[in-house]
Design a protein around this motif. Structure first.
Motif, PDB file in Angstrom:
ATOM      1  N   GLY A 157       0.435  -1.452   0.324  1.00 13.34           N
ATOM      2  CA  GLY A 157      -0.462   0.679  -0.010  1.00 13.34           C
ATOM      3  C   GLY A 157       0.771   1.001  -0.365  1.00 13.34           C
ATOM      4  N   ARG A 158      -0.334   1.993   0.272  1.00 17.06           N
ATOM      5  CA  ARG A 158       0.917   3.636   0.221  1.00 17.06           C
ATOM      6  C   ARG A 158       1.903   3.839   1.294  1.00 17.06           C
ATOM      7  NH1 ARG A 158      -1.118   8.485  -1.654  1.00 17.06           N
ATOM      8  NH2 ARG A 158      -3.215   8.049  -2.424  1.00 17.06           N
ATOM      9  N   GLY A 159       2.973   4.142   0.633  1.00 19.61           N
ATOM     10  CA  GLY A 159       3.992   4.027   1.464  1.00 19.61           C
ATOM     11  C   GLY A 159       5.522   5.208   1.296  1.00 19.61           C
ATOM     12  N   LEU A 160       6.494   5.301   1.499  1.00 19.00           N
ATOM     13  CA  LEU A 160       7.913   6.171   1.283  1.00 19.00           C
ATOM     14  C   LEU A 160       8.840   5.340   1.049  1.00 19.00           C
ATOM     15  CD1 LEU A 160       8.948   9.322   2.563  1.00 19.00           C
ATOM     16  CD2 LEU A 160       9.269   8.315   4.849  1.00 19.00           C
ATOM     17  N   VAL A 161       9.354   5.588  -0.352  1.00 20.11           N
ATOM     18  CA  VAL A 161      10.403   5.270  -0.792  1.00 20.11           C
ATOM     19  C   VAL A 161      12.049   5.833   0.091  1.00 20.11           C
ATOM     20  CG1 VAL A 161      11.958   4.569  -3.137  1.00 20.11           C
ATOM     21  CG2 VAL A 161       9.972   5.030  -3.150  1.00 20.11           C
ATOM     22  N   TYR A 173      10.802   0.256   0.606  1.00 18.68           N
ATOM     23  CA  TYR A 173      10.325   0.704   0.823  1.00 18.68           C
ATOM     24  C   TYR A 173       9.279   0.626   2.010  1.00 18.68           C
ATOM     25  CZ  TYR A 173       5.502   2.161  -1.113  1.00 18.68           C
ATOM     26  OH  TYR A 173       3.904   3.157  -0.780  1.00 18.68           O
ATOM     27  N   TRP A 174       9.221   1.717   3.241  1.00 17.90           N
ATOM     28  CA  TRP A 174       8.537   1.734   4.168  1.00 17.90           C
ATOM     29  C   TRP A 174       7.142   1.717   4.224  1.00 17.90           C
ATOM     30  CZ3 TRP A 174      11.557   5.407   7.382  1.00 17.90           C
ATOM     31  CH2 TRP A 174      13.089   5.336   7.432  1.00 17.90           C
ATOM     32  N   PRO A 175       6.126   0.988   4.074  1.00 13.89           N
ATOM     33  CA  PRO A 175       4.421   1.326   4.058  1.00 13.89           C
ATOM     34  C   PRO A 175       4.508   2.488   5.295  1.00 13.89           C
ATOM     35  CG  PRO A 175       4.619  -1.043   4.728  1.00 13.89           C
ATOM     36  CD  PRO A 175       6.496  -0.303   4.967  1.00 13.89           C
ATOM     37  N   ARG A 176       3.169   3.111   4.685  1.00 16.62           N
ATOM     38  CA  ARG A 176       2.792   4.706   5.968  1.00 16.62           C
ATOM     39  C   ARG A 176       2.434   3.860   7.310  1.00 16.62           C
ATOM     40  NH1 ARG A 176      -2.319   7.243   6.617  1.00 16.62           N
ATOM     41  NH2 ARG A 176      -3.533   5.567   6.058  1.00 16.62           N
ATOM     42  N   GLY A 177       2.443   2.810   7.459  1.00 14.41           N
ATOM     43  CA  GLY A 177       1.944   2.687   8.852  1.00 14.41           C
ATOM     44  C   GLY A 177       2.827   1.691   9.736  1.00 14.41           C
ATOM     45  N   GLU A 178       4.212   2.142   9.265  1.00 14.84           N
ATOM     46  CA  GLU A 178       5.721   2.029  10.019  1.00 14.84           C
ATOM     47  C   GLU A 178       6.279   3.231   9.617  1.00 14.84           C
ATOM     48  OE1 GLU A 178       7.293  -1.592   7.757  1.00 14.84           O
ATOM     49  OE2 GLU A 178       5.470  -2.335   8.260  1.00 14.84           O
ATOM     50  N   VAL A 179       6.600   4.021   9.161  1.00 13.58           N
ATOM     51  CA  VAL A 179       7.177   5.427   8.810  1.00 13.58           C
ATOM     52  C   VAL A 179       7.522   6.084   9.910  1.00 13.58           C
ATOM     53  CG1 VAL A 179       7.261   7.075   7.983  1.00 13.58           C
ATOM     54  CG2 VAL A 179       6.506   5.464   6.271  1.00 13.58           C
ATOM     55  N   THR A 180       6.729   5.996  10.615  1.00 10.48           N
ATOM     56  CA  THR A 180       6.663   6.561  12.125  1.00 10.48           C
ATOM     57  C   THR A 180       8.009   6.182  12.872  1.00 10.48           C
ATOM     58  OG1 THR A 180       4.782   7.698  12.766  1.00 10.48           O
ATOM     59  CG2 THR A 180       6.625   8.001  14.628  1.00 10.48           C
ATOM     60  N   ALA A 181       7.403   4.692  13.601  1.00 10.04           N
ATOM     61  CA  ALA A 181       8.381   3.805  13.743  1.00 10.04           C
ATOM     62  C   ALA A 181      10.146   3.706  13.030  1.00 10.04           C
ATOM     63  CB  ALA A 181       8.072   2.884  14.039  1.00 10.04           C
ATOM     64  N   ASP A 230      13.540  11.116  14.347  1.00  9.54           N
ATOM     65  CA  ASP A 230      12.262  11.749  14.313  1.00  9.54           C
ATOM     66  C   ASP A 230      12.505  12.854  14.835  1.00  9.54           C
ATOM     67  OD1 ASP A 230      14.008  12.128  16.618  1.00  9.54           O
ATOM     68  OD2 ASP A 230      13.123  10.712  17.885  1.00  9.54           O
ATOM     69  N   THR A 231      12.729  13.804  13.734  1.00  9.78           N
ATOM     70  CA  THR A 231      12.919  15.717  13.885  1.00  9.78           C
ATOM     71  C   THR A 231      11.928  16.043  13.143  1.00  9.78           C
ATOM     72  OG1 THR A 231      14.657  15.725  13.043  1.00  9.78           O
ATOM     73  CG2 THR A 231      14.545  16.275  15.140  1.00  9.78           C
ATOM     74  N   VAL A 232      11.109  14.954  12.306  1.00  8.45           N
ATOM     75  CA  VAL A 232      10.071  15.226  11.184  1.00  8.45           C
ATOM     76  C   VAL A 232       9.160  15.619  11.372  1.00  8.45           C
ATOM     77  CG1 VAL A 232       9.468  12.806  10.766  1.00  8.45           C
ATOM     78  CG2 VAL A 232       9.330  14.269   8.559  1.00  8.45           C
ATOM     79  N   ASP A 233       8.761  16.163  11.024  1.00  7.30           N
ATOM     80  CA  ASP A 233       7.373  16.936  10.761  1.00  7.30           C
ATOM     81  C   ASP A 233       6.010  15.894  10.652  1.00  7.30           C
ATOM     82  OD1 ASP A 233       4.320  18.201  10.857  1.00  7.30           O
ATOM     83  OD2 ASP A 233       5.221  20.051  10.543  1.00  7.30           O
ATOM     84  N   HIS A 234       5.421  14.913  11.296  1.00  9.06           N
ATOM     85  CA  HIS A 234       4.980  13.436  11.532  1.00  9.06           C
ATOM     86  C   HIS A 234       3.599  14.343  10.518  1.00  9.06           C
ATOM     87  CE1 HIS A 234       7.757  10.631  12.734  1.00  9.06           C
ATOM     88  NE2 HIS A 234       7.798  11.199  13.940  1.00  9.06           N
ATOM     89  N   GLY A 235       3.219  15.044  10.690  1.00 11.68           N
ATOM     90  CA  GLY A 235       2.106  15.615  10.306  1.00 11.68           C
ATOM     91  C   GLY A 235       1.773  15.794   9.432  1.00 11.68           C
ATOM     92  N   LEU A 236       2.634  16.687   8.113  1.00 14.52           N
ATOM     93  CA  LEU A 236       3.110  16.692   7.260  1.00 14.52           C
ATOM     94  C   LEU A 236       3.490  15.901   6.241  1.00 14.52           C
ATOM     95  CD1 LEU A 236       3.097  19.342   4.984  1.00 14.52           C
ATOM     96  CD2 LEU A 236       6.011  19.674   5.712  1.00 14.52           C
ATOM     97  N   LEU A 237       3.874  15.002   6.722  1.00 19.20           N
ATOM     98  CA  LEU A 237       4.507  13.647   6.179  1.00 19.20           C
ATOM     99  C   LEU A 237       3.747  12.975   5.624  1.00 19.20           C
ATOM    100  CD1 LEU A 237       6.978  11.580   4.562  1.00 19.20           C
ATOM    101  CD2 LEU A 237       7.232  10.795   7.559  1.00 19.20           C
ATOM    102  N   GLN A 238       2.692  12.438   6.726  1.00 20.77           N
ATOM    103  CA  GLN A 238       1.746  11.895   6.979  1.00 20.77           C
ATOM    104  C   GLN A 238       0.866  11.836   5.609  1.00 20.77           C
ATOM    105  OE1 GLN A 238       1.124   8.301   8.251  1.00 20.77           O
ATOM    106  NE2 GLN A 238       3.105   8.344   9.532  1.00 20.77           N
ATOM    107  N   THR A 276       1.219   8.432 -10.171  1.00 24.34           N
ATOM    108  CA  THR A 276       2.064   8.147 -10.588  1.00 24.34           C
ATOM    109  C   THR A 276       2.768   9.162 -10.357  1.00 24.34           C
ATOM    110  OG1 THR A 276      -0.085  10.837 -10.933  1.00 24.34           O
ATOM    111  CG2 THR A 276      -0.366   9.435 -12.817  1.00 24.34           C
ATOM    112  N   GLU A 277       2.841   9.147  -8.994  1.00 25.44           N
ATOM    113  CA  GLU A 277       3.818  10.826  -8.427  1.00 25.44           C
ATOM    114  C   GLU A 277       4.294   9.543  -6.824  1.00 25.44           C
ATOM    115  OE1 GLU A 277       0.540  14.793  -7.572  1.00 25.44           O
ATOM    116  OE2 GLU A 277       1.564  13.268  -5.796  1.00 25.44           O
ATOM    117  N   LEU A 278       5.231  10.126  -6.216  1.00 26.72           N
ATOM    118  CA  LEU A 278       5.676   9.224  -5.329  1.00 26.72           C
ATOM    119  C   LEU A 278       6.454  10.406  -4.155  1.00 26.72           C
ATOM    120  CD1 LEU A 278       9.151   8.647  -5.500  1.00 26.72           C
ATOM    121  CD2 LEU A 278       8.627   7.748  -8.133  1.00 26.72           C
ATOM    122  N   VAL A 279       7.090   9.476  -2.814  1.00 23.43           N
ATOM    123  CA  VAL A 279       7.609  10.197  -1.815  1.00 23.43           C
ATOM    124  C   VAL A 279       8.704   9.831  -1.496  1.00 23.43           C
ATOM    125  CG1 VAL A 279       7.229  10.919   0.469  1.00 23.43           C
ATOM    126  CG2 VAL A 279       5.104  11.104  -1.115  1.00 23.43           C
ATOM    127  N   ALA A 280      10.094  10.284  -1.378  1.00 20.13           N
ATOM    128  CA  ALA A 280      10.107   9.217  -0.819  1.00 20.13           C
ATOM    129  C   ALA A 280      11.935  10.592   0.207  1.00 20.13           C
ATOM    130  CB  ALA A 280      12.141   9.339  -2.537  1.00 20.13           C
TER     131      ALA A 280
END
Length: 156
Positions: free
Chosen positions: A50-54, A79-87, A95-103, A113-117
């Protein structure tokens, strides 16, 4: 990657380019050279999890310029699935990333057609959202599969 706390730049859309300090100058040429691999990883991850982060971990040479067209640059893609990104971010000390913005980006990007890396190599890890891509992640995956079969004889 060392497990130390790092400051994150805001999520940056590409094109037109990457905002940030000198520590991010490598991101655009890396993506230019390895775009098909990154796009294929996004497509494969999307279909498996599913959705996630490269995640692109790049080993940059220190103290000298990189000749992107001719010099291989060691890197690892994941590839990190969206549910595993924060951990995963916490585990790497990022852990200084803005988790709300990233999520928000992970929920709203156009998955076909897009990706987040997450680009890791310098003192300034960078999160990029690739939009208006000339080649979709699905096409990157198809191209990579064709190239593998050309060199490995698969499918002949």
């Amino acid at each position: 990657m060392p497990s130390q706390s790092r400051a994150f730049l805001p999520i940056t859309s590409l094109p037109p380019g990457i905002a940030g300090g000198d520590g991010t100058a490598w991101v655009q040429p890396f993506l230019h050279q390895h775009f098909v691999q990154v796009g294929a990883m996004a497509w494969q991850g999307l279909h498996r999890s599913g959705r996630g982060l490269v995640v692109c971990e790049v080993e940059l040479p220190q103290g000298r310029p990189i000749h992107w067209a001719t010099e291989p640059v060691p890197h690892r893609l994941a590839y990190w699935p969206r549910g595993e990104v924060t951990a995963q971010l916490v585990a790497l000390g990022l852990d200084t990333v803005d988790h709300g913005l990233l999520q928000h980006a992970l929920v709203t990007y156009e998955a076909g057609t897009e990706l987040v890396a997450l680009m890791l190599a310098s003192a300034e890890p960078t999160i990029v959202q690739l939009r208006r891509m000339r080649i979709t992640p699905a096409e990157c995956h198809r191209q990579l599969q064709r190239r593998r079969s050309e060199f490995c004889g698969v499918g002949r």
